[in-house]
Structure formats: C-alpha cells, structure tokens
Scaffold this motif. Sequence first.
Motif, mmCIF file in Angstrom:
data_model
loop_
_atom_site.group_PDB
_atom_site.id
_atom_site.type_symbol
_atom_site.label_atom_id
_atom_site.label_comp_id
_atom_site.label_asym_id
_atom_site.label_seq_id
_atom_site.Cartn_x
_atom_site.Cartn_y
_atom_site.Cartn_z
ATOM 1 N N ILE A 80 2.508 -91.299 37.810
ATOM 2 C CA ILE A 80 2.200 -90.027 38.294
ATOM 3 C C ILE A 80 3.343 -89.463 38.087
ATOM 4 N N SER A 81 4.976 -89.838 38.105
ATOM 5 C CA SER A 81 5.829 -88.812 37.684
ATOM 6 C C SER A 81 6.162 -89.100 36.050
ATOM 7 N N THR A 82 6.221 -90.133 35.249
ATOM 8 C CA THR A 82 6.185 -90.866 34.688
ATOM 9 C C THR A 82 4.859 -90.050 34.079
ATOM 10 N N PHE A 83 4.272 -89.723 34.120
ATOM 11 C CA PHE A 83 2.882 -89.182 33.194
ATOM 12 C C PHE A 83 2.991 -87.517 33.392
ATOM 13 N N GLY A 84 3.275 -87.100 34.763
ATOM 14 C CA GLY A 84 4.044 -85.732 34.917
ATOM 15 C C GLY A 84 4.877 -85.533 33.735
ATOM 16 N N MET A 85 6.474 -85.948 33.275
ATOM 17 C CA MET A 85 7.493 -86.146 32.463
ATOM 18 C C MET A 85 7.212 -85.828 30.714
ATOM 19 N N VAL A 86 6.067 -86.876 30.952
ATOM 20 C CA VAL A 86 5.800 -86.957 29.441
ATOM 21 C C VAL A 86 4.975 -86.120 28.915
ATOM 22 N N SER A 87 4.020 -85.301 29.729
ATOM 23 C CA SER A 87 2.830 -84.433 29.612
ATOM 24 C C SER A 87 3.698 -83.009 29.560
ATOM 25 N N GLY A 88 4.536 -82.744 30.240
ATOM 26 C CA GLY A 88 5.042 -81.417 30.160
ATOM 27 C C GLY A 88 6.258 -81.676 28.891
ATOM 28 N N LEU A 89 6.390 -82.465 28.975
ATOM 29 C CA LEU A 89 7.034 -82.700 27.207
ATOM 30 C C LEU A 89 6.526 -82.395 25.936
ATOM 31 N N PHE A 90 5.548 -83.398 26.236
ATOM 32 C CA PHE A 90 4.726 -83.232 24.618
ATOM 33 C C PHE A 90 4.374 -81.824 24.779
ATOM 34 N N ASN A 91 3.415 -80.681 25.837
ATOM 35 C CA ASN A 91 3.252 -79.636 26.174
ATOM 36 C C ASN A 91 4.108 -78.611 25.408
#
Length: 441
Positions: free
Chosen positions: A301-312
């Motif tokens: 969830i930490s990685t996907f949170g960072m990915v989601s934040g960067l994409f958004n």
Amino acid sequence: MVGIVFSSYEFVNFIATPVFGNFVSEIGAKFMYAVGISVAGTCSVLFGFLDQGPGGLTFIAMSLLVRIVEALGMSAFSTSSFAIISAEFPNHISSVFSVLETFIGIGLLVGPTIGGSLYELGGFGLPFWVTGVLIMATGILFFGCLPPPMEAPRRRQGHILSLLRSPLVWVAMFLSTAGASSLGFMDPTLALHLDQFGLSTIEVSLFFVIAPLLHALLAPLWGYLSDTRDIQAPMLMWACVACGAGFLMVGPTPLLPFLPKQIWFITMGLVVYGLGIGCTIIPTMKCIVMGARELGFADNISTFGMVSGLFNATFHFGAFLGPTIAGALVEQIGFEYSATVIAAIFAVGFCVTSCFFGFRRWRTERGGYPYISLADGSRKQHGGSSYSRAPIPQKQQFTSSTSETTPLLENDGKSSVSCQTPQTGRFLQSSTFSSSGHMSW
C-alpha cells in the motif's frame, strides 16, 4: 476571477496528491478515504449556500476557500482509492483503473445534464446539495463495505521523490501531463472556435461529448491490452499519433493548407483524438508501477500510494496547465496555430517514447540472461532461454554466487529484470518479462 476559482481545484490537487500519496501508509488508506470523501461532500453542500452570502470580493474569497478545501478532500479520496484498488489487484492495475476511468467518463457526460435540470428545478443551491449528500452517502456506504486494511498503518519505506530516479516514470509523467493538458485546452477554446459555423448551443455541446464518450467506451480495451499484452510502448506511441493528428484536424493547422476547414472534418478530428486520449492515461499508470518495481519497491500500500500520488499530481498539473495557457495562446496566435502547438507537444512525446523504449529494448537484448529484481530488493539470476531474446556473448557471461540467489517470487508470472555486467558490476534496469517469454515494452 471565476477562472481562478475553478483552476484552483486542479492546482491544489497537484500540490496535495503527492503529499497524501507519500503518507498513505502512515495515515492508513481506509481512514484517508473516509475523511477525504466526507470533506469533499461537506464542501459541496456548503458551496450551495454561497449565493446567500455577501457579494463582491467576499463571495469570491469564500468560493475560493470552499473550493480549496474541497480539492484537499478529493485529493485524499482519489489518492487513497487508487492505492486501495492497486493493492487489491496488483497484477491487473490497468484493467481496474480503466473501469474507474469509464465511470468517470460517464459522470462527466451525465453530470452537466443532471446539474442543469436540478438548477432549473431548485435554483443555484440544489445541484450542490444533492451532489454533496450523494457523495457523503456513498462514502459511508462503501466505507462500511471495504474490508479491513491488509496492512496496519506503519512508517513508509522510501519517498515519493525516489520514483523520479526511473526514466520510465519521467516518460509516463510527461505523457500524462500532455494528455490532461490537451483535455483542458478544449474547454475554454473549442466553443469559440465553433462559433464561425453558426451552430446552436445544443449542437456545440455535442462536440464536447465526442472525446469523453470514446474514452469511456474504449478505456476497458486499453486496460485489457495493457495488462494482458504488455504493449505499453505501442499504446503510448499510438496515443501521441492519434492525439497529435486529431489536433491538426480540429484546427485545422495552417501548416497543411489543403486540409478542409469544414465542420465534418473537425468532427473527424475529435473522433481521432478520442480514439487516442485514453492511451495517454491508462498505460501511464502501469508504467509508473513498472518503474517503481524496477527500482526495488515492493507491491504494498505504501508503494501504490506513492504511485497514485505521483500519477494524480501529473494529471492535475496538466489539467491546470491546459486551460491556463489555452486562453493566452488563442489570444496571441489564434486557435489554429494553438492547436498546432498542442500537436507538436504530442510529436515530441512520440519521439521521446519511441527513442526511450527503443533504447530500452536494445539494452535488454544486449544484456543476455537477466537478473530478476525481487520485491525485497534481492536479485536472482535466471538462466532460462525464454528470458533472452539474443544469445549471450562469451565475453559477457554473468555470474551469481549462491549467497546472492533467493527464491523467485510469484507475481502472476511476471517480474521486473535488470542485467549486471561483470566488468562494471552495475545493474541495468530492463523491461518486464513473463514466464512465457513475452516481453513488456
């Protein structure tokens, strides 16, 4: 001033989404989801009461404040929701993300119609009150349906800026920003461009439906191809070609004077653009995930949170940039040349994408047998012939001590790989390989 109120939403999302993405593992994705959607719904209800307050600068200041707080809530909600679905479906990220995009497109299509009807029925406040209550109600409903967090809130590993060490992430960010900017460019300029044809208001509104409708319909196809065929590079290059050609036709560009300046040709340009815009959004999310995996980030969830934040962040930056520069460009050089500038940006994107993935493929084929980069940061050399596109030159035989070898982690038959040369000992990132020998470009 009205433009500032509306553009502030995108700008605040651009600033806030990477912050929320960076701390989603510490705050907790489910808690961030609940708080974010509650704040967004509450602000929507409050916005409906603004017409009953004082006018002038006070009204503008209050509108701006409510809009900013609403953007903070939506940035927390969108970042956590993308992180949750990515963690639930780590091997089908594009497919699930494409389903979300489809429903976002449906909402964009029916929203103005429903909002206009509610405005006619109950005035300024009713659309905001109904929307706010629905947002809060659905948030409460789905919060109760969500399963308990798979991971307890904990200190994050790594930082969101660490993702910027991957060239693949930079390519994805550029194309995502370009796609969002092109969408935003149409909003303030297309209607003025169509005035020359003497169309009615309803006829003009239909032109704004073309691209979102095609995006909503084709999003599941792009997600399916991205997950099952692993053809990120061809999809991104197609996006650049289609979107660039679409803008050249919508102008039409003065650089090609033989193009007809007729309404049917502009319609065809919007259709071509709609056929490609989805590929600037859906594969880019997958590319950022691939870049994170190649850097050694685990699927959590930490990685996907960072990915989601960067994409958004990149998408909202493009959505803020597009309408901001559109007005200035059209005022200075006209719509036709402005559309040509947007097409040139996609031409640059095509060159960058083709050169990057071409070099990526060439480097991988020269590397011989790859090392598999595991989620925990360890590496394993794979000697199977299905993982190599070219024979290993004798002068570049790869070695691996027993202590460096760890069991290969199962990840739906896919692993990110990197090659190590004995001369330098450096690990070179490469593409994603599947157990069947198929390579993701």
